[in-house]
Write an enzyme that holds these catalytic residues in place. Structure first.
Site, PDB file in Angstrom:
ATOM      1  N   LYS A  49       3.149  -2.693   5.973  1.00  0.00           N
ATOM      2  CA  LYS A  49       3.308  -2.587   4.567  1.00  0.00           C
ATOM      3  C   LYS A  49       4.886  -2.205   4.271  1.00  0.00           C
ATOM      4  O   LYS A  49       5.386  -2.728   3.418  1.00  0.00           O
ATOM      5  CB  LYS A  49       2.297  -1.820   3.863  1.00  0.00           C
ATOM      6  N   TYR A  60      -0.639  -0.275  10.133  1.00  0.00           N
ATOM      7  CA  TYR A  60      -0.920  -0.931   8.722  1.00  0.00           C
ATOM      8  C   TYR A  60       0.199  -0.357   7.937  1.00  0.00           C
ATOM      9  O   TYR A  60       0.945  -1.088   7.358  1.00  0.00           O
ATOM     10  CB  TYR A  60      -2.423  -0.515   8.284  1.00  0.00           C
ATOM     11  N   SER A  67       0.886  -1.113  -0.211  1.00  0.00           N
ATOM     12  CA  SER A  67      -0.100  -0.001   0.071  1.00  0.00           C
ATOM     13  C   SER A  67       0.889   1.164   0.062  1.00  0.00           C
ATOM     14  O   SER A  67       1.971   1.140   0.435  1.00  0.00           O
ATOM     15  CB  SER A  67      -0.792  -0.055   1.376  1.00  0.00           C
TER      16      SER A  67
END
Length: 249
Positions: A158, A154, A141
């Site tokens: 990533k 998150y 991402s």
């Protein structure tokens, strides 16, 4: 190059579903994996009916090390080999503030977005090395390079996945290629939960192409990295985000 065995995690909906349709349409046999076995079985049956391939569903919570092992063991027993692994499953739950992130939420986000993809890639890579090799594609991402206060665990996972991608490309070369696609906003159930103001601001002000992507628009990059045209590409991260993220030179 039809007839490959392709495993897609998070495959029953959103970006993963679009990938499953693409590979099945190309004549590849697809293992649709996600937490909800019923949804996986339903999509697998539809792929088999529409494209005539051997598609099968498998219930797997990627955050569980043991269930990741069970998935690879199942594929090896059913198909003997894995040609392509797409580590697509991910999650980024909302939280009130950084200080209110619980240990449980943090561990869950790291588990699904980093620990699981790592374990699956290692197990699949080892299996691939015993055969003809092939490719692993990790779905990352733009949060990895443009983290925000609302997605920090998150984003950290990533960013670490980029490191894993690079490291595994060196570990499994020359027979197994390991690459990543760094995705921006796509029209899935995640963005469907956004309010209209957020959608308009993101599309109109933050994305140079002026819109949120459609799930099928990530397929080209994934298919390239999974296929023979990318035979000299490994350890790479390809950005597919409508130009949203700025990456320093």
């Amino acid at each position: 190059m039809p007839g490959r065995i392709v495993v897609v995690t998070g495959g029953s909906r959103g970006l993963g579903k679009a990938m499953c349709h693409h590979f099945a349409a190309e004549g590849d046999h697809v293992v649709v994996a996600s937490r909800k076995r019923e949804a996986c079985d339903k999509l697998a049956a539809a792929l088999t009916k529409e494209y005539g391939v051997d598609a099968v569903g498998f219930g797997c919570h990627v955050g569980s090390w043991a269930q990741c092992d069970e998935l690879i063991d199942f594929v090896e027993e059913r198909f003997v080999r894995i040609d392509v692994l797409i580590n697509n499953a991910g999650m980024s739950p909302l939280y009130p503030s950084l200080g209110e992130i619980s240990e449980e939420l943090f561990d869950k986000v790291i588990g699904v977005n980093l620990r699981g993809p790592f374990r699956l890639a290692v197990r699949a890579g080892e299996l691939m090395q015993r055969g003809q090799g092939r490719a692993i594609v990790n779905i990352s991402s733009i949060a990895a390079v443009q983290p925000q206060p609302y997605d920090l665990p998150y984003a950290a996972a990533k960013a670490a996945l980029h490191t894993v991608t690079s490291g595994l490309s060196r570990s499994f070369g020359p027979t197994v290629r390991v690459n990543a696609v760094m995705a921006g906003p796509f029209d899935t159930d995640v963005t469907a939960a956004w309010n209209e103001q957020t959608r308009q601001k993101t599309a109109g002000e933050l994305i140079p192409l002026g819109r949120i992507g459609k799930p099928e628009e990530i397929v080209g990059a994934v298919a390239y990295l999974a296929g023979p045209s990318a035979s000299y590409t490994t350890g790479a991260v390809i950005k597919v985000d409508g130009g949203m993220a700025s990456i320093p030179a």
